[in-house]
Design a protein around this motif. Structure first.
Motif, mmCIF file in Angstrom:
data_model
loop_
_atom_site.group_PDB
_atom_site.id
_atom_site.type_symbol
_atom_site.label_atom_id
_atom_site.label_comp_id
_atom_site.label_asym_id
_atom_site.label_seq_id
_atom_site.Cartn_x
_atom_site.Cartn_y
_atom_site.Cartn_z
ATOM 1 N N GLY A 76 68.689 51.598 -11.983
ATOM 2 C CA GLY A 76 69.424 52.608 -11.237
ATOM 3 C C GLY A 76 68.653 53.906 -11.084
ATOM 4 N N ASP A 77 67.926 54.278 -12.133
ATOM 5 C CA ASP A 77 67.182 55.538 -12.081
ATOM 6 C C ASP A 77 65.959 55.460 -11.180
ATOM 7 N N ASP A 78 65.325 54.302 -11.107
ATOM 8 C CA ASP A 78 64.189 54.198 -10.188
ATOM 9 C C ASP A 78 64.648 54.331 -8.741
ATOM 10 N N GLU A 79 65.828 53.830 -8.442
ATOM 11 C CA GLU A 79 66.383 53.984 -7.091
ATOM 12 C C GLU A 79 66.734 55.446 -6.810
ATOM 13 N N ARG A 80 67.240 56.149 -7.836
ATOM 14 C CA ARG A 80 67.543 57.573 -7.671
ATOM 15 C C ARG A 80 66.275 58.365 -7.369
ATOM 16 N N LEU A 81 65.173 58.014 -8.026
ATOM 17 C CA LEU A 81 63.903 58.691 -7.756
ATOM 18 C C LEU A 81 63.470 58.467 -6.309
ATOM 19 N N MET A 82 63.588 57.237 -5.842
ATOM 20 C CA MET A 82 63.188 56.948 -4.464
ATOM 21 C C MET A 82 64.083 57.697 -3.467
ATOM 22 N N THR A 83 65.363 57.854 -3.793
ATOM 23 C CA THR A 83 66.270 58.629 -2.939
ATOM 24 C C THR A 83 65.847 60.094 -2.917
ATOM 25 N N ARG A 84 65.450 60.613 -4.075
ATOM 26 C CA ARG A 84 64.976 61.999 -4.133
ATOM 27 C C ARG A 84 63.720 62.186 -3.298
ATOM 28 N N VAL A 85 62.815 61.226 -3.374
ATOM 29 C CA VAL A 85 61.575 61.309 -2.578
ATOM 30 C C VAL A 85 61.926 61.366 -1.093
ATOM 31 N N ALA A 86 62.841 60.514 -0.643
ATOM 32 C CA ALA A 86 63.228 60.505 0.777
ATOM 33 C C ALA A 86 63.909 61.811 1.181
ATOM 34 N N ILE A 113 57.416 60.382 3.201
ATOM 35 C CA ILE A 113 57.954 59.397 2.257
ATOM 36 C C ILE A 113 56.810 58.577 1.675
ATOM 37 N N ALA A 114 55.878 58.174 2.514
ATOM 38 C CA ALA A 114 54.730 57.395 2.030
ATOM 39 C C ALA A 114 53.901 58.195 1.033
#
Length: 131
Positions: A76-86, A113-114
């Protein structure tokens, strides 16, 4: 969100006014943040010889994505990080659009994002490996 944008604008204004190199402006704890950036090449309004071409300047906006509150070993936290990056990628591009309203870049968000995704994946892999 508005406070963060105001802070970014003030920091950017100070960095540009003082002529501080970007490398010095981003001194941070690299182990707990990812830098999302988006460059934009903007033509300068200067007279040039037709033989030398037009001069241009590259504006780059960099915003850190902090993740000290996340446990990247958890799915769940890795997905939160990716959401923050976006989210930060969109903020970076909005700032560039504000700075250069006449020079839009339709690929800005994708490129920003990349720029952050590669570092985020490394941080996630390190967390899962126990480093």
């Amino acid at each position: 969100m508005t406070d963060r944008r105001d802070m970014v604008r003030k920091v950017l204004a100070v960095v540009l006014a003082l002529g501080v190199p970007a490398a010095l402006a981003q001194e941070t704890d690299e182990s707990r943040e990812i830098i999302v950036e988006a460059p934009r090449s903007v033509p300068l309004a200067v007279e040039r010889s037709p033989y030398t071409g037009a001069a241009s300047v590259i504006s780059t906006v960099r915003i850190p994505v902090f993740y000290h509150d996340l446990d990247l070993a958890r799915p769940g936290d890795d997905e939160r990080l990716m959401t923050r990056v976006a989210t930060v990628a969109r903020d970076v591009c909005r700032e560039l659009d504000r700075l250069h309203p006449l020079d839009p870049d339709t690929d800005c968000v994708k490129q920003a994002i990349a720029s952050g995704t590669a570092a985020a994946k490394v941080a996630i892999a390190q967390a899962r490996a126990g480093q």
